[in-house]
Design an enzyme around this catalytic site. Structure first.
Site, PDB file in Angstrom:
ATOM      1  N   HIS A  43       0.856  -1.193   0.000  1.00 19.94           N
ATOM      2  CA  HIS A  43       0.000   0.000   0.000  1.00 19.94           C
ATOM      3  C   HIS A  43       0.885   1.234   0.000  1.00 19.94           C
ATOM      4  O   HIS A  43       2.098   1.137   0.181  1.00 19.94           O
ATOM      5  CB  HIS A  43      -0.911   0.012   1.235  1.00 19.94           C
ATOM      6  CG  HIS A  43      -0.132   0.209   2.505  1.00 19.94           C
ATOM      7  ND1 HIS A  43       0.457  -0.849   3.186  1.00 19.94           N
ATOM      8  CD2 HIS A  43       0.212   1.332   3.187  1.00 19.94           C
ATOM      9  CE1 HIS A  43       1.109  -0.379   4.241  1.00 19.94           C
ATOM     10  NE2 HIS A  43       0.981   0.941   4.270  1.00 19.94           N
ATOM     11  N   HIS A 129       5.612   5.716  -1.064  1.00 21.85           N
ATOM     12  CA  HIS A 129       6.395   4.506  -1.320  1.00 21.85           C
ATOM     13  C   HIS A 129       5.580   3.289  -0.891  1.00 21.85           C
ATOM     14  O   HIS A 129       4.609   3.412  -0.154  1.00 21.85           O
ATOM     15  CB  HIS A 129       7.723   4.555  -0.541  1.00 21.85           C
ATOM     16  CG  HIS A 129       7.526   4.500   0.942  1.00 21.85           C
ATOM     17  ND1 HIS A 129       7.192   5.630   1.682  1.00 21.85           N
ATOM     18  CD2 HIS A 129       7.578   3.469   1.818  1.00 21.85           C
ATOM     19  CE1 HIS A 129       7.052   5.281   2.951  1.00 21.85           C
ATOM     20  NE2 HIS A 129       7.280   3.980   3.061  1.00 21.85           N
TER      21      HIS A 129
END
EC number: 3.1.4.58
Length: 185
Positions: A43, A129
């Site tokens: 995620h 990220h």
């Protein structure tokens, strides 16, 4: 009894998780990390809430339902690998994406709504990220030159999610509620 942490995150579609998992499988033979993230847990964190109070959480959920209707689906492109922590022994291995104004706009709205709901959030700048591994354990110093994400991969972001952390489980993150973007791009 353990207390769970909650966070809002951009949910990756299954195809993107599968693609990233394939790339991580190639790296596992070359890099030694204590924990490789389960593909279902991939995620991009938008706002980390920590331990929650129900009233604040419900208030934030109401705001997220509105925010999701105000943001269109958008494309993101996986482009790089990177690390957080000491270069010789990183804490985190991550996959990065091209800069996206739409992602930054979403994160800003989610973050603001969480603050308006009474949450005290981390003030560090947003660095989108996808964490793929934790705690380097190799015998030799980590070799950053080996960090290549072979080939670009583009996917459509169509929802974000409220997750709850379940420590000691794999996958670790439980979906509490998904918030789907409206369909116009």
């Amino acid at each position: 009894m353990t207390h769970s942490n909650y966070f809002y995150a951009l949910k990756l579609p299954k195809e993107a998780k599968d693609h990233l998992q394939e790339k991580m499988s190639e790296l596992k033979d070359k890099m030694s990390f204590k924990k490789w993230v389960h593909p279902e847990d991939f995620h991009i964190t938008l706002a980390f809430l920590g331990k929650i109070e129900e009233e604040k959480l419900e208030n934030s959920i109401q705001k997220m339902r509105r925010i999701s209707t105000e943001h269109p689906r958008f494309s993101l492109r996986l482009t790089e690998m990177g690390i957080f922590g000491p270069p010789s022994s990183p804490r985190i291995l991550w996959a990065g994406i091209d800069h996206s104004k739409k992602l930054y706009s979403l994160q800003r709205d989610v973050y603001r709504a969480c603050e308006e709901s009474g949450f005290r959030l981390d003030k560090k700048p947003f660095k989108p990220h996808i964490t793929t591994a934790r705690r380097y354990t190799g015998e030799n110093s980590f070799n950053a030159a080996s960090l290549r994400l072979p080939g670009d991969y583009t996917f459509t972001a169509d929802q974000f999610t409220l997750y709850k952390t379940n420590m000691g489980m794999s996958p670790s993150y439980e979906t509490i509620e998904d918030f789907t973007f409206h369909t116009m791009e």
